[in-house]
Each structure stands twice: as structure tokens, then as C-alpha cells.
Design a protein around this motif. Sequence first.
Motif, PDB file in Angstrom:
ATOM      1  N   THR A  24      52.475  27.240  62.601  1.00 45.98           N
ATOM      2  CA  THR A  24      52.929  27.810  64.211  1.00 45.98           C
ATOM      3  C   THR A  24      54.137  29.108  63.661  1.00 45.98           C
ATOM      4  OG1 THR A  24      53.069  25.427  64.988  1.00 45.98           O
ATOM      5  CG2 THR A  24      54.290  27.332  66.126  1.00 45.98           C
ATOM      6  N   ARG A  25      54.525  28.967  62.502  1.00 44.88           N
ATOM      7  CA  ARG A  25      55.340  30.286  62.134  1.00 44.88           C
ATOM      8  C   ARG A  25      54.480  31.389  61.712  1.00 44.88           C
ATOM      9  NH1 ARG A  25      58.232  29.242  57.410  1.00 44.88           N
ATOM     10  NH2 ARG A  25      59.344  31.307  57.743  1.00 44.88           N
ATOM     11  N   MET A  26      53.314  31.177  61.131  1.00 44.13           N
ATOM     12  CA  MET A  26      52.414  32.026  61.025  1.00 44.13           C
ATOM     13  C   MET A  26      51.699  32.638  62.241  1.00 44.13           C
ATOM     14  SD  MET A  26      50.414  30.183  57.614  1.00 44.13           S
ATOM     15  CE  MET A  26      49.150  31.200  57.147  1.00 44.13           C
ATOM     16  N   GLY A  27      51.573  31.893  63.239  1.00 45.08           N
ATOM     17  CA  GLY A  27      50.938  32.481  64.398  1.00 45.08           C
ATOM     18  C   GLY A  27      52.092  33.151  65.157  1.00 45.08           C
ATOM     19  N   ARG A  28      53.247  32.896  64.918  1.00 43.67           N
ATOM     20  CA  ARG A  28      54.478  33.780  65.346  1.00 43.67           C
ATOM     21  C   ARG A  28      54.898  34.758  64.778  1.00 43.67           C
ATOM     22  NH1 ARG A  28      57.157  28.723  66.874  1.00 43.67           N
ATOM     23  NH2 ARG A  28      58.518  28.865  65.197  1.00 43.67           N
ATOM     24  N   GLY A  29      54.095  35.247  63.546  1.00 43.55           N
ATOM     25  CA  GLY A  29      54.482  36.290  62.676  1.00 43.55           C
ATOM     26  C   GLY A  29      55.875  36.159  62.091  1.00 43.55           C
ATOM     27  N   GLU A  30      56.153  34.893  61.630  1.00 47.67           N
ATOM     28  CA  GLU A  30      57.558  34.525  61.166  1.00 47.67           C
ATOM     29  C   GLU A  30      57.320  34.157  59.644  1.00 47.67           C
ATOM     30  OE1 GLU A  30      59.327  32.576  65.154  1.00 47.67           O
ATOM     31  OE2 GLU A  30      58.908  31.560  63.382  1.00 47.67           O
ATOM     32  N   THR A  31      56.144  34.557  59.067  1.00 50.92           N
ATOM     33  CA  THR A  31      56.166  34.439  57.582  1.00 50.92           C
ATOM     34  C   THR A  31      55.690  35.856  56.945  1.00 50.92           C
ATOM     35  OG1 THR A  31      53.815  33.700  57.661  1.00 50.92           O
ATOM     36  CG2 THR A  31      55.485  32.115  58.109  1.00 50.92           C
ATOM     37  N   PRO A  32      55.706  35.878  55.590  1.00 49.88           N
ATOM     38  CA  PRO A  32      55.008  37.337  55.066  1.00 49.88           C
ATOM     39  C   PRO A  32      53.758  37.154  54.948  1.00 49.88           C
ATOM     40  CG  PRO A  32      56.954  36.097  53.558  1.00 49.88           C
ATOM     41  CD  PRO A  32      56.661  34.943  54.887  1.00 49.88           C
ATOM     42  N   TYR A  33      52.999  36.033  55.370  1.00 42.93           N
ATOM     43  CA  TYR A  33      51.370  35.971  55.374  1.00 42.93           C
ATOM     44  C   TYR A  33      50.972  36.489  56.695  1.00 42.93           C
ATOM     45  CZ  TYR A  33      46.782  34.125  54.795  1.00 42.93           C
ATOM     46  OH  TYR A  33      45.241  33.957  54.720  1.00 42.93           O
ATOM     47  N   GLN A  34      50.105  37.486  56.524  1.00 43.67           N
ATOM     48  CA  GLN A  34      49.879  38.605  57.990  1.00 43.67           C
ATOM     49  C   GLN A  34      48.411  38.036  58.169  1.00 43.67           C
ATOM     50  OE1 GLN A  34      50.533  42.389  56.911  1.00 43.67           O
ATOM     51  NE2 GLN A  34      52.650  42.171  56.519  1.00 43.67           N
ATOM     52  N   LEU A  35      48.051  37.627  59.441  1.00 43.45           N
ATOM     53  CA  LEU A  35      46.633  37.115  59.673  1.00 43.45           C
ATOM     54  C   LEU A  35      46.182  38.451  60.199  1.00 43.45           C
ATOM     55  CD1 LEU A  35      47.624  33.889  61.779  1.00 43.45           C
ATOM     56  CD2 LEU A  35      45.807  34.219  59.626  1.00 43.45           C
ATOM     57  N   ASP A  36      44.902  38.855  59.730  1.00 44.33           N
ATOM     58  CA  ASP A  36      44.212  39.930  60.456  1.00 44.33           C
ATOM     59  C   ASP A  36      43.118  39.646  61.105  1.00 44.33           C
ATOM     60  OD1 ASP A  36      45.718  41.980  59.128  1.00 44.33           O
ATOM     61  OD2 ASP A  36      44.879  41.150  56.813  1.00 44.33           O
ATOM     62  N   ASP A  37      42.520  40.419  61.825  1.00 45.10           N
ATOM     63  CA  ASP A  37      41.233  40.252  62.502  1.00 45.10           C
ATOM     64  C   ASP A  37      40.078  39.632  61.644  1.00 45.10           C
ATOM     65  OD1 ASP A  37      42.087  41.154  64.958  1.00 45.10           O
ATOM     66  OD2 ASP A  37      41.267  43.244  64.939  1.00 45.10           O
ATOM     67  N   GLY A  38      39.389  38.431  62.097  1.00 48.61           N
ATOM     68  CA  GLY A  38      38.401  38.005  61.607  1.00 48.61           C
ATOM     69  C   GLY A  38      38.850  36.835  60.685  1.00 48.61           C
ATOM     70  N   ASP A  39      40.368  36.804  60.391  1.00 48.78           N
ATOM     71  CA  ASP A  39      40.600  35.637  59.202  1.00 48.78           C
ATOM     72  C   ASP A  39      40.470  34.239  59.739  1.00 48.78           C
ATOM     73  OD1 ASP A  39      41.647  37.450  57.473  1.00 48.78           O
ATOM     74  OD2 ASP A  39      43.875  37.142  57.865  1.00 48.78           O
ATOM     75  N   LYS A  40      40.151  33.304  58.922  1.00 49.63           N
ATOM     76  CA  LYS A  40      39.746  32.159  59.450  1.00 49.63           C
ATOM     77  C   LYS A  40      40.697  31.016  59.359  1.00 49.63           C
ATOM     78  CE  LYS A  40      35.585  34.156  58.899  1.00 49.63           C
ATOM     79  NZ  LYS A  40      35.280  35.004  60.013  1.00 49.63           N
ATOM     80  N   VAL A  41      40.981  30.251  60.456  1.00 47.20           N
ATOM     81  CA  VAL A  41      41.712  29.042  60.425  1.00 47.20           C
ATOM     82  C   VAL A  41      41.030  27.727  60.653  1.00 47.20           C
ATOM     83  CG1 VAL A  41      43.845  27.846  61.504  1.00 47.20           C
ATOM     84  CG2 VAL A  41      43.866  30.522  61.085  1.00 47.20           C
ATOM     85  N   ILE A  42      41.206  26.802  59.660  1.00 48.03           N
ATOM     86  CA  ILE A  42      40.337  25.691  59.705  1.00 48.03           C
ATOM     87  C   ILE A  42      41.367  24.504  60.282  1.00 48.03           C
ATOM     88  CG2 ILE A  42      39.066  23.749  58.532  1.00 48.03           C
ATOM     89  CD1 ILE A  42      38.304  26.216  56.559  1.00 48.03           C
TER      90      ILE A  42
END
Length: 448
Positions: A333-351
Motif C-alpha cells: 500500500t505504501r508503494m502504491g501511494r509512492g511512499e517508498t524509494p521503490y518506484q513503480l513504472d508503466d508495465g511493472d508486474k504486481v502478483i
Amino acid sequence: MEIEIATIGGYEEVGRQMTAVRAGDDVVIFDMGLNLSKVLIHDNVQTEKMHSLDLIDMGAIPDDRVMSDIEGDVQAIVPTHGHLDHIGALSKLAHRYDAPIVATPFTIELVKQEINDENKFVVENDLQKMEGGETMEIGNGLELEFVHVTHSIIDAINPVLHTPEGAIVYGLDKRMDHTPVIEDPIDMKRFREIGREGEGVLAYIEDCTNANKKGRTPSESVARRHLQDVMTSIEDYDGGIVATTFSSHISRVSSLVEFAQDIGRTPLLLGRSMEKYSGTAERLGFVDFPDEVGMFGHRKSVDRTFKRIMNEGKENFLPIVTGHQGEPRAMLTRMGRGETPYQLDDGDKVIFSARVIPEPTNEGQRYQSENLLRMQGARIYDEIHVSGHLCQEGHYTMLDALQPKHVIPAHQNMKGYSGYVDLCQNQGYELGRDIHVTHNGNVISLVE
């Protein structure tokens, strides 16, 4: 011998399980659980700092005041497995009873951690380990037996209280898995023996989570093959892949670790509960993770790990994170809100190797979490999972094996009981005679 059953918690809902069985002058309590949804709807609640009465008023833990009407001495408190809806209230209620907590080794370790985290009460009950397949004498002429079952957590059992009037089988929670991933299969041979020896089974208390679903629940090995297929299909993707599952589901976590390595990625277990369950399972020898698998639970260490992933390349790692139910403070959830250093990019996969728990709070949080992830361009792989609970054909098999004189549906609301009641009626049971649909705080007298 008088036999009565107090249905204390978990008989109008999914969660906060607690049942007491009195046989003569002796009482055994099965489970003391938490209803997590009643906690999650409040912002930033820390249950370890709260009084039991406040949690009872919230509907978060069982209201055990009905125990004052039970005339007998509690001889044991028996949690069936380590999920919070079965052990989450032990740190709040167990100290009220002068009785040991008896459970399997993995469950005992999780109970210890719950007790150590408790800030309000001092819990000094003895902790006794007993393996599946073992028995112990209890009270006056009673015997407690653990029958090994398969569930979405390791080291689960169904306890059986043997009395002169017949056996009481407490059937929460299980899946009928004959090809599990890291454990022995469910011990159906022993269930069939219990159904046919001595006075047979006086009462069977059954988990009805999936009682309205036709067919049988697939094996964990089916989920493993599905997961392998998905991960192999994205092996050549050169961006980020993130996976989430139940932290307590050690079989699934071990499969994720294995398949991450198969596609050339380093698996990392991130989040407090992920570190807690997997670390405990490895320490007890249930699983042996490769040396390169990192476990990080503290927020700062997780964020340092995310920075390492971004610096060394997302294509080299598979973060396995908490947050499959959309929990507000979990890693995903923190990743989805952009609250972590991990940046999701277009096309990244979430299982999502988990299903949303069918309860409004969880469903709403999961919906919000998935939308946040999609807004960042993530592609979602959903429902890579099998349930840990019996569907209708499994229930039929258990009734045939045990042939109980009485059945007591549990672990659902009234609507959720309907499929199980229909199934039992088709097998000759009758509502109000030997099918006991009950509610929290009730006492059922089986032998007077």
C-alpha cells in the motif's frame, strides 16, 4: 457425564474464534482470536496497548463473560493454529484462566510473540508444545488429541476432546490437502478411526467459510503450479516484479522464493509480519531459505532495501511484501501511494498470490490499493491462490468420516451457514435436533 459447549466467539462472523467445552467438571477452551476488521476500521489502533474490555466493546475480541456461567475448571487453552483470528486475543484473555496454553511448536512460537508484544496485561500461563498425532490426559477421565490438518499456515491441527460420552471434534480451520507443498497430508485416516471407535463423535464443530461453494478446495500444489506458470510467463520482463501473499502462508512464500530464483531474481521478504512468520518457520526447521534471501521487517531497513533495489536494478530482484489485503500501513500500500524509494513504472508486474478476505473492510481497502497501483502503471496478476478452507465436497467427506451425532456450524454468519445446513440436512441431520445453528454467547447442552 454432562457435556455442554459455549459458543463464545466466531459464531456470527469470520474472526475472533473462541469455544469452550465442558465435560463434567473440566473445561477446555479452543482458540482466542481477534476480529481484525473491527480493528482496521479505526485509524492507527494499537491493540497491544488497549484493555480487553475496550476491545470486547469494539467487537474485536471474544466476550468471554459467558464463562462465568460455566461450572467447571479450565484445564487447557488450545489454539488450533497461528492465525490472528485464532490466537490474537490470547494476550488479552488467557491470564484470566489458570490453565496452560497447549499448541503445536510453530503456533506456540507465534503465541510467545503475541504475549511478548503485549503492553497491558501480564500473561504467565504455561506454554506446552504438543505435535499433531499426539495425545495428553486432561482433567478427570478426558484425553486431548491433536489431529494434523492442512491449512494456509503450517503446523495446524484439529483438536479432539475424548470424553466417556464420545469425542468432541473442533474442526476449525482446514483444507483437505493430499499433496501439500512442505507438510504432511491431512490425516484423514485418523479422522475415520475417531468416527468409528468407542462412542464415536458426539459433536463436530465445523468451519463454514466456504460452505456455500460447490466442489472441493484444490491442493496447495495447484496454487504452486499456477504461480510457477505466471512467473515463468514474465521471466523476460526487464522491469520491476513485486509479489504479495499472506505472511503466514509459509508454503506459498517458499514457492515464491524458489520461482524468483528460477527466473534469475533475488527474493527479498519485506515487512514486519513477513519477517516474523518466515523467520520463525526457518528457525524451527520447517523451511530452509537460501542464504541470499533477505528478511527485513523494520521500516528503515525496508526502505534501505528498496534503495538498493533501485540502485542495482529492479530487474534483479523480487520483493515479496506485505499488503495483499490493502492494509493501510503495509508495504504494498505504501508503494502504491509512492511512499517508498521503490518506484513503480508503466508495465511493472504486481502478483497477488492471495484472495481478498470476503469482508467489506478488506474488500474496500484492497480495491483502493489496486487502484493506486494501476494509477502508477502496474499490471496486476490476481487470484493466484487456493483457499485454506473446505468447500462442499470436503464437508461431505468429513461428515462421512466422522459420522457425528451433532454438528455445530462456526466461522461464518447466518447466510454463510446456509450451504452447510443444506448439506447436513441432505445427510439426514435436522435443524434444531442435531444441527445447532447458534450465536456468540450461547451455551449448548448436549448431555445433561
